[in-house]
Design an enzyme around this catalytic site. Structure first.
Site, mmCIF file in Angstrom:
data_model
loop_
_atom_site.group_PDB
_atom_site.id
_atom_site.type_symbol
_atom_site.label_atom_id
_atom_site.label_comp_id
_atom_site.label_asym_id
_atom_site.label_seq_id
_atom_site.Cartn_x
_atom_site.Cartn_y
_atom_site.Cartn_z
ATOM 1 N N GLU A 64 -32.158 -11.621 35.374
ATOM 2 C CA GLU A 64 -31.809 -13.010 35.725
ATOM 3 C C GLU A 64 -33.035 -13.878 35.958
ATOM 4 O O GLU A 64 -32.984 -15.094 35.784
ATOM 5 C CB GLU A 64 -30.982 -13.027 37.024
ATOM 6 C CG GLU A 64 -29.601 -12.471 36.861
ATOM 7 C CD GLU A 64 -28.931 -12.151 38.196
ATOM 8 O OE1 GLU A 64 -29.248 -12.806 39.208
ATOM 9 O OE2 GLU A 64 -28.096 -11.229 38.231
ATOM 10 N N GLU A 76 -21.741 -8.243 42.179
ATOM 11 C CA GLU A 76 -20.936 -7.026 42.366
ATOM 12 C C GLU A 76 -20.014 -7.164 43.573
ATOM 13 O O GLU A 76 -18.896 -6.644 43.576
ATOM 14 C CB GLU A 76 -21.860 -5.813 42.521
ATOM 15 C CG GLU A 76 -22.556 -5.461 41.209
ATOM 16 C CD GLU A 76 -23.869 -4.735 41.387
ATOM 17 O OE1 GLU A 76 -24.695 -5.182 42.227
ATOM 18 O OE2 GLU A 76 -24.081 -3.725 40.708
ATOM 19 N N ARG A 108 -37.197 5.556 38.636
ATOM 20 C CA ARG A 108 -36.555 6.624 37.864
ATOM 21 C C ARG A 108 -37.101 6.655 36.446
ATOM 22 O O ARG A 108 -37.378 5.603 35.871
ATOM 23 C CB ARG A 108 -35.034 6.408 37.815
ATOM 24 C CG ARG A 108 -34.332 6.801 39.076
ATOM 25 C CD ARG A 108 -32.874 6.375 39.057
ATOM 26 N NE ARG A 108 -32.674 5.128 39.767
ATOM 27 C CZ ARG A 108 -31.566 4.402 39.728
ATOM 28 N NH1 ARG A 108 -30.558 4.803 38.992
ATOM 29 N NH2 ARG A 108 -31.468 3.288 40.415
ATOM 30 N N HIS A 132 -23.278 1.033 36.868
ATOM 31 C CA HIS A 132 -23.358 -0.430 36.909
ATOM 32 C C HIS A 132 -22.064 -1.091 36.443
ATOM 33 O O HIS A 132 -22.054 -2.239 35.994
ATOM 34 C CB HIS A 132 -24.532 -0.961 36.046
ATOM 35 C CG HIS A 132 -25.878 -0.686 36.630
ATOM 36 N ND1 HIS A 132 -26.919 -0.164 35.903
ATOM 37 C CD2 HIS A 132 -26.350 -0.848 37.884
ATOM 38 C CE1 HIS A 132 -27.971 -0.010 36.688
ATOM 39 N NE2 HIS A 132 -27.656 -0.420 37.896
#
Ligand code: ADP
Length: 387
Positions: free
Chosen positions: A323, A371, A233, A178
Site C-alpha cells: 500500500e 482484516e 521468513r 492471508h
C-alpha cells in the site's frame, strides 16, 4: 441499548484491533475505534484512535508489569464504548487446518483443536490463540468467533492444493494464508470476471490468484513459510537445504525453526533490519540486495499466479509495503513489464487507487486492506440473532 463487537488481529508481537457498533441499517456496522496493542516487552502498551484517526487513548505498561496488555485494554475500551455493550469478539486465526474452513463460534473442543495446529504455524498460532484465553477468563459471557486465514483458499483445485508427495495424511496439503485480507480486497475491487492477482506485501507476504472472485492458487502452502521472501521468513527454499542443515550441519529442529521463521528473509539477507522502510533508506549493498530479492521473488510469484489464471487482467497491491512503497511496486512491475504492465509513475508515487497507464491492458491497483472489517463482517453473518 446498542451492541458492539470487537475484531482482533493478533500477530507475534502486536495486536491490531477495531471496535464496531452494530446498526440496524445497512451496512450493519460502523467503526467506533481502532488501535494497536504492542506486546514487545520493551514497549508494551496500546494506542486507540477514533474512526477518523484521532488518538483517543494511549498507555504504556510499566516496566516489569506482568499483566497481559489485553486485560488492561478491556476497561479502556469499555470507557470508549460508553453505553454500547460489547457482545462478541472475532479473532483472525492463522491456521484452520482440515477441519475449519468457515468462521465458527469458539466452544467445546474448538480451542483445543486449534492449539493442535501450532506445529503448522509455530509463531502465529499461539499468538492468535492467546487473547481467546485471556477473554475467556476476563469476560466469559462474550461470544468469541474464530475467522480463518486459510478459509478463503478452501476451494483451490487439486492441481494447486495437492503437494507432490505420496499420500501421507489427509490434512497434509497446500492451505494458503492471508485469506481475510484477500477476501476483503476482492470485495472492494469488484469485477470478479477479471483474472486478478492480489499481492499482500507486509511483514508476512503472499500472492493469490482470483478467478471469478475465488482463490484458485496462492503462494503460501501448508505453513506460512512458503512462497515469497518475507520480513524474517525465508519463503520457498530448496527442501534439500533443510535435510543438509539437519544431517550435516547438526542443527536442531528448534534452530532450524528459528532460522526459517525469525532470522531469514529481509533481516537475514540484509543483516540490518526486517523493516522495508529501513532497508529502502539504507545505502549498503546487503540492504539493497535484500530489497532486490524481495521484489524479484514477488514478481516471480505474480507470474506464477498469472500462469494459474491463463493470463492477467488486474494486479492489486495491498499490505503495509504494497500500500505504501511506490519504489517496491515500481521494481516489481518493472520485472514483469513483459506481461504488459506499465505504471503511471506519478499515480504510483501518490499510491493512487489505479497506478497503471490508462491504455495498459493490465490494470494495476493499490487497495488498502482491512482484516478487522472482514472479521467484523463474519461475526455479523455468523451471529445475527445475538447482535
Ligand atoms: P503485518 O504483516 O505485520 O501486518 P504490515 O502489513 O503492517 O505488516 O507491513 C509492515 C511492513 O510495511 C514493514 O516492512 C514496513 O516497513 C512496511 N511499510 C509501511 N509503510 C511503508 C512505507 N511508507 N514505505 C515502505 N514500506 C512501508
Amino acid at each position: 441499548m446498542t451492541k458492539a463487537i470487537l475484531a482482533l488481529n493478533a500477530g507475534s508481537s502486536s495486536i491490531k484491533f477495531a471496535a464496531y457498533r452494530v446498526d440496524r441499517e445497512y451496512p450493519g456496522l460502523s467503526l467506533i475505534c481502532r488501535g494497536l496493542l504492542d506486546r514487545h516487552a520493551s514497549s508494551a502498551g496500546f494506542t486507540i484512535k477514533d474512526a477518523v484517526g484521532k488518538i483517543l487513548d494511549q498507555a504504556q505498561s510499566a516496566s516489569g508489569d506482568q499483566t497481559d496488555p489485553m486485560s488492561s485494554l478491556l476497561p479502556q475500551l469499555q470507557r470508549i464504548l460508553g453505553k454500547d455493550v460489547l457482545t462478541a469478539v472475532g479473532h483472525r486465526i492463522v491456521h484452520g487446518g482440515a477441519r475449519f474452513s468457515a468462521p465458527i463460534l469458539i466452544q467445546g473442543d474448538v480451542l483445543q483443536q486449534l492449539d493442535a495446529l501450532t506445529p503448522l504455524a509455530p509463531l502465529h498460532q499461539p499468538a492468535c490463540l492467546a487473547p481467546i484465553r485471556v477473554l475467556q477468563r476476563a469476560r466469559p459471557e462474550l461470544a468469541q468467533v474464530a475467522c480463518f486465514d486459510t478459509a478463503f483458499h478452501r476451494d483451490m483445485p487439486s492441481v494447486y492444493k495437492r503437494l507432490p508427495i505420496p499420500d501421507i495424511r489427509d490434512d497434509i496439503h497446500r492451505y494458503g494464508f492471508h485469506g481475510l485480507s484477500f477476501e476483503y480486497v476482492a470485495a472492494q475491487i469488484g469485477d470478479p470476471q477479471k483474472r486478478t492477482v492480489i499481492a499482500h506485501l507486509g511483514n508476512g507476504s503472499s500472492v493469490c490468484a482470483l478467478q471469478n472472485g475465488r482463490s484458485i492458487n496462492t503462494s503460501m502452502s501448508l505453513t506460512p513459510l512458503d512462497g515469497l521472501m518475507m520480513a524474517t521468513r525465508s519463503g520457498a527454499i530448496d527442501p534439500g537445504l533443510l535435510l543438509y542443515l539437519l544431517e550435516s550441519k547438526g542443527l536442531s529442529t528448534q534452530e532450524l525453526k528459528d532460522l526459517l521463521y525469525r532470522e531469514s528473509g529481509l533481516v537475514g539477507v540484509s543483516g540490518v533490519s526486517s523493516d522495508m522502510r529501513t532497508l529502502l533508506s539504507a545505502s549498503d549493498q546487503r540492504s539493497r540486495l535484500a530489497v532486490d530479492q524481495f521484489c524479484a521473488r514477488a514478481a516471480e510469484y505474480i507470474a506464477v499466479m498469472a500462469v494459474s489464471l491463463g493470463g492477467l487482467d488486474r494486479l492489486v497491491f495491498t499490505g503495509g509495503i504494497g500500500e505504501n512503497s511506490s519504489q517496491v511496486r515500481s521494481e516489481i512491475c518493472y520485472r514483469i513489464r513483459w506481461l504488459g504492465i506499465e505504471l503511471e509513475e506519478i499515480e504510483n508515487e501518490r499510491s493512487s487507487s489505479t497506478i497503471s497507464r490508462p491504455r495498459c491492458q493490465i490494470k494495476v491497483q493499490v487497495v488498502p486492506t482491512d482484516e478487522e472489517a472482514m472479521i467484523a463482517k463474519h461475526i455479523l453473518l455468523l451471529l445475527p440473532s445475538r447482535l
